[in-house]
Design an enzyme around this catalytic site. Structure first.
Site, short mmCIF file in Angstrom:
data_model
loop_
_atom_site.label_atom_id
_atom_site.label_comp_id
_atom_site.label_asym_id
_atom_site.label_seq_id
_atom_site.Cartn_x
_atom_site.Cartn_y
_atom_site.Cartn_z
N LYS A 22 23.25 1.78 -16.04
CA LYS A 22 22.23 3.24 -15.65
C LYS A 22 21.47 3.37 -14.82
O LYS A 22 21.42 3.84 -14.55
CB LYS A 22 22.19 3.59 -17.17
CG LYS A 22 20.41 4.46 -16.79
CD LYS A 22 19.62 4.33 -17.91
CE LYS A 22 18.89 3.35 -18.63
NZ LYS A 22 17.62 4.10 -18.16
N ASN A 23 20.78 1.86 -15.01
CA ASN A 23 19.69 1.27 -13.86
C ASN A 23 20.22 1.57 -12.02
O ASN A 23 19.55 1.68 -11.36
CB ASN A 23 18.45 1.05 -14.10
CG ASN A 23 17.96 1.04 -15.40
OD1 ASN A 23 17.72 1.92 -15.78
ND2 ASN A 23 17.72 0.21 -16.30
N CYS A 116 6.16 8.40 -20.52
CA CYS A 116 6.76 7.44 -21.22
C CYS A 116 5.94 7.23 -22.28
O CYS A 116 5.27 6.28 -22.09
CB CYS A 116 7.71 7.05 -20.50
SG CYS A 116 8.90 6.12 -20.55
N ARG A 121 3.06 5.27 -15.84
CA ARG A 121 4.89 5.32 -14.94
C ARG A 121 4.16 5.96 -13.65
O ARG A 121 4.36 6.78 -13.78
CB ARG A 121 5.81 5.86 -15.17
CG ARG A 121 6.76 5.29 -17.13
CD ARG A 121 7.08 4.43 -17.25
NE ARG A 121 7.95 3.41 -16.24
CZ ARG A 121 8.77 3.92 -17.13
NH1 ARG A 121 9.56 4.01 -18.01
NH2 ARG A 121 10.08 3.55 -16.31
N ASP A 308 13.49 -4.64 -20.20
CA ASP A 308 13.87 -3.75 -20.90
C ASP A 308 14.90 -5.01 -21.74
O ASP A 308 15.51 -3.98 -22.72
CB ASP A 308 15.27 -3.13 -19.87
CG ASP A 308 14.29 -2.10 -18.99
OD1 ASP A 308 14.89 -1.79 -18.09
OD2 ASP A 308 13.12 -2.10 -19.65
N ARG A 400 20.71 7.99 -24.77
CA ARG A 400 20.14 8.14 -22.47
C ARG A 400 20.59 6.55 -21.91
O ARG A 400 20.97 6.65 -20.98
CB ARG A 400 18.74 8.03 -22.63
CG ARG A 400 17.89 8.85 -23.20
CD ARG A 400 16.72 9.29 -22.80
NE ARG A 400 16.30 9.08 -20.96
CZ ARG A 400 15.42 8.31 -20.84
NH1 ARG A 400 14.35 7.69 -21.96
NH2 ARG A 400 15.36 8.12 -19.51
C1 EPZ Z 1 12.73 0.96 -13.44
O1 EPZ Z 1 11.84 1.98 -13.91
C2 EPZ Z 1 14.11 1.37 -14.87
N1 EPZ Z 1 14.89 2.20 -14.53
C3 EPZ Z 1 13.30 0.65 -16.17
O2 EPZ Z 1 14.70 0.76 -16.97
C4 EPZ Z 1 12.37 -0.59 -16.02
O3 EPZ Z 1 11.64 -1.01 -17.48
C5 EPZ Z 1 11.75 -0.82 -14.69
O4 EPZ Z 1 12.39 -0.41 -13.73
C6 EPZ Z 1 10.96 -2.64 -14.24
O5 EPZ Z 1 11.97 -3.16 -14.00
C7 EPZ Z 1 14.81 2.93 -13.80
O6 EPZ Z 1 15.86 1.72 -12.79
C8 EPZ Z 1 16.03 4.10 -14.01
P1 EPZ Z 1 8.27 0.32 -11.62
P2 EPZ Z 1 10.66 1.96 -12.68
O7 EPZ Z 1 8.20 1.18 -11.08
O8 EPZ Z 1 11.49 2.14 -11.64
C9 EPZ Z 1 3.98 0.02 -11.71
C10 EPZ Z 1 15.24 1.46 -19.30
O9 EPZ Z 1 14.91 1.58 -20.38
N2 EPZ Z 1 4.24 1.07 -10.90
O10 EPZ Z 1 9.34 -1.24 -11.47
O11 EPZ Z 1 10.38 3.36 -12.76
C11 EPZ Z 1 4.56 0.26 -12.80
O12 EPZ Z 1 3.26 0.94 -13.62
C12 EPZ Z 1 13.82 2.12 -18.22
O13 EPZ Z 1 16.26 1.50 -18.44
C13 EPZ Z 1 2.83 1.18 -10.37
O14 EPZ Z 1 2.42 0.70 -10.19
O15 EPZ Z 1 10.08 0.82 -13.26
C14 EPZ Z 1 5.24 -0.72 -14.24
O16 EPZ Z 1 4.23 -1.28 -14.57
C15 EPZ Z 1 12.75 1.83 -18.85
N3 EPZ Z 1 3.02 2.75 -9.34
C16 EPZ Z 1 5.57 -1.58 -13.26
O17 EPZ Z 1 5.81 -1.28 -11.57
C17 EPZ Z 1 4.61 2.58 -9.01
O18 EPZ Z 1 4.22 3.77 -7.54
C18 EPZ Z 1 6.95 -1.38 -12.74
O19 EPZ Z 1 7.91 -0.43 -13.09
C19 EPZ Z 1 5.32 2.47 -9.57
C20 EPZ Z 1 5.77 1.61 -10.73
#
Ligand code: EPZ
Length: 433
Positions: A22-23, A116, A121, A308, A400
């Site tokens: 998915k991701n 979320c 996020r 995850d 999802r």
């Molecule tokens: C991806 O989300 C995945 N989703 C998430 O999977 C996964 O949990 C996450 O990466 C971490 O591995 C998809 O790929 C669609 P991040 P993403 O931006 O990219 C901080 C699932 O269950 N951050 O890597 O949105 C944020 O707060 C889902 O399949 C900032 O500070 O996650 C978090 O603590 C849930 N500023 C960390 O980085 C930003 O601009 C990781 O978030 C962006 C993120």
């Protein structure tokens, strides 16, 4: 709404195939917009989030055709730069449209993605990456407005308070592929899903070095072509089946499961005494006659232990002997599954960003409420091991991210059924469900 009824106690045996990731697939759908030419994506999982992303791309003007269960054709010959609020607000991954629209149309209007339950996020790093590439970014009435007539390569640092950002890295890479000049992305996320994205972009004609590392270098090109790309297997789904075998003391083969994508997770399984063998592109899992040892894990960006898998691994920890500790470093408040596991007799305390789980006591079936995608899977795993019946409500969260979950579990011998909510015993009906 639908519910799962699970009768626990069955030992899972047999083989199951992991679907496409998915991701990985969600950013790949967005990446297809970078070219006016047609692309075909294969091994796409059959999930509501995928159908949702296809709906958003259609709203943008792309012609989308589902060729079969796992193959989609995307023809983005003429697309607009603004995504519909009603659709975008429901799926965070739609933020991946930012990079492709900015790069191809030199402008983008994307509503701020929704909140979320797993925690804050933010997208500050996404926006900073666009600005570093010369775009002008403004937030007006909840809509991110990007103007990028002067897009050009630059150095970008993608690290945030909690490490790299996965979709933020995806946006930066996609935008940089069409930004004249050289772009370096330092502290890039190096999840396998990012590597898969880079492979698809390369097949479209992008010039990318450092694929799979924290330092990505991109030479912008004039334009990109279409491609045919097969999505990598879903490592989180595959690991969920490893946990299903472990929690039911079973023995299963998971086909199309990449052990090289699950190093940190497999180390924890080994600590717990679960025997996982990598056989070609498959994982063979054999539990250890119920004698599971307690373990510790800390979630980190890849190649660390995946956040995850934290909820699902909490469920397993309830079955080990002794105290296990799972600490969240990515989403500190990602513990919505804990109160529901407590309803099933688990002994868990939350200390800061750690869950301390005293395992060993049998779990008992109960009505429980799913709160998010991975929590749903955790509750189902607990139900497989619990004595009696477990009713998991709000399983739309599960749909999802898990393709045909109940059918795959049934094929392994699990007693799990998808039923209308009205089938729940009246005593169980929760007023807020
Ligand atoms: C991806 O989300 C995945 N989703 C998430 O999977 C996964 O949990 C996450 O990466 C971490 O591995 C998809 O790929 C669609 P991040 P993403 O931006 O990219 C901080 C699932 O269950 N951050 O890597 O949105 C944020 O707060 C889902 O399949 C900032 O500070 O996650 C978090 O603590 C849930 N500023 C960390 O980085 C930003 O601009 C990781 O978030 C962006 C993120």
């Amino acid at each position: 709404m639908e519910v799962f009824r699970i009768r626990g106690g069955e030992t899972l045996e047999g083989s199951v195939k992991a679907s496409g990731s998915k991701n990985a697939a969600l950013p790949l759908f967005a990446a297809a917009l970078l070219s006016p030419e047609e692309s075909v994506l294969e091994n796409v999982p059959n999930l509501s989030d995928i159908r949702f992303m296809a709906e958003i791309l259609t709203e943008l003007g792309a012609e989308i055709e589902r060729l079969d269960q796992t193959t989609w054709k995307i023809n983005p010959r003429s697309i607009v730069h603004y995504a519909p609020y009603e659709l975008v607000r429901k799926m965070r991954a739609s933020v991946c449209l930012l990079g492709p629209l900015t790069a191809r149309l030199k402008r983008a209007e994307i509503p701020m993605p929704g909140g979320c339950v797993i925690g804050n996020r933010p997208i500050d790093l996404h926006l900073r990456a666009m600005e570093r590439l010369g775009a002008n970014v403004e937030l007006k009435a909840g809509v991110i407005q990007v103007e990028a007539s002067g897009l050009k390569g630059n150095s970008i640092f993608m690290g945030g308070r909690h490490g790299s950002t996965v979709t933020g890295t995806a946006n930066a890479i996609m935008a940089a592929t069409l930004a004249p000049g050289r772009t370096t992305i330092d502290s890039a996320a190096c999840e396998p899903e990012i590597t898969d994205l880079c492979r698809m972009l390369t097949s479209m004609g992008a010039k990318i070095e450092g694929i799979g590392s924290h330092m990505i270098e991109i030479e912008g090109v004039e334009s990109l072509g279409g491609c045919r790309h097969s999505v990598i297997p879903d490592r989180i789904e595959a690991a969920t089946y490893v946990l299903a075998a472990a929690i039911t003391n079973g023995k299963i083969l998971i086909r199309q499961a990449r052990a090289d994508h699950l190093g940190a997770f497999l180390n924890v399984m080994s600590d717990s005494g679960i025997n996982v063998e990598n056989v070609g592109n498959d994982l063979s899992v054999e539990a250890c006659n119920g004698d599971l040892k307690s373990f510790e894990a800390i979630t980190l960006p890849y190649p660390g232990f995946p956040t995850d898998l934290q909820a699902q691994t909490c469920a397993l920890a309830c079955r080990t002997n002794g105290l296990s500790i799972l600490t969240e470093r990515v989403y500190p408040s990602r513990f919505m599954h804990i109160p529901e596991l407590l309803r099933m007799g688990a002994e868990i305390s939350l200390e800061g960003t750690s869950a301390i789980i005293r395992g060993g006591k049998p779990l008992t079936g109960a009505p429980v409420m799913a709160s998010d995608l991975r929590a749903s899977a955790a509750l189902i795993l607990a139900g497989l091991a619990a004595e009696g019946e477990t009713w998991v409500q709000r399983i739309y969260h599960l749909d999802r991210g898990y393709d045909s979950f109940e059918r795959k579990l049934q094929a392994l011998g699990a007693q799990v059924e998808r039923l209308p909510e009205s089938e729940m015993p009246k005593a169980f009906h929760s007023p807020s469900a």
